[in-house]
Design an enzyme around this catalytic site. Structure first.
Site, short mmCIF file in Angstrom:
data_model
loop_
_atom_site.label_atom_id
_atom_site.label_comp_id
_atom_site.label_asym_id
_atom_site.label_seq_id
_atom_site.Cartn_x
_atom_site.Cartn_y
_atom_site.Cartn_z
N CYS A 19 0.83 -1.21 0.00
CA CYS A 19 0.00 0.00 0.00
C CYS A 19 0.86 1.26 0.00
O CYS A 19 1.64 1.48 0.93
CB CYS A 19 -0.92 0.00 1.21
SG CYS A 19 -2.00 -1.43 1.27
N ASP A 22 6.90 4.00 -1.58
CA ASP A 22 7.67 5.14 -2.05
C ASP A 22 7.99 4.92 -3.53
O ASP A 22 8.56 3.90 -3.88
CB ASP A 22 8.96 5.26 -1.23
CG ASP A 22 9.71 6.54 -1.50
OD1 ASP A 22 9.44 7.21 -2.52
OD2 ASP A 22 10.60 6.88 -0.70
#
Length: 71
Positions: A19, A22
């Site tokens: 989820c 980066d």
């Protein structure tokens, strides 16, 4: 993440959820992504047959990259 197989048996995971990782936009930093070609073999090792990796992101370029590499 390289040590993932030490914590999970082969074929023991049905689903992996990633989820909002980066995005590491710079090409030289793509190897630092949580979904990268080097780690895909680790994920494949611990996933059950027909297992799934779910990725969610709000960055369209990263989504397209995920789709390309996970296929």
């Amino acid at each position: 993440m390289r040590h993932l197989p030490q914590y999970f048996r082969k074929g023991s995971i049905e689903k992996i959820f990633i989820c909002f990782p980066d995005p590491h936009f710079k090409k030289k930093n793509h190897r630092r992504r949580i979904v990268n070609p080097g780690l895909l073999s680790e994920y494949a090792y611990i996933l059950k047959p027909k297992g799934r990796i779910y990725c969610i992101t709000d960055v369209e370029d990263l989504h397209n990259w995920h789709v390309e590499h996970l296929e």
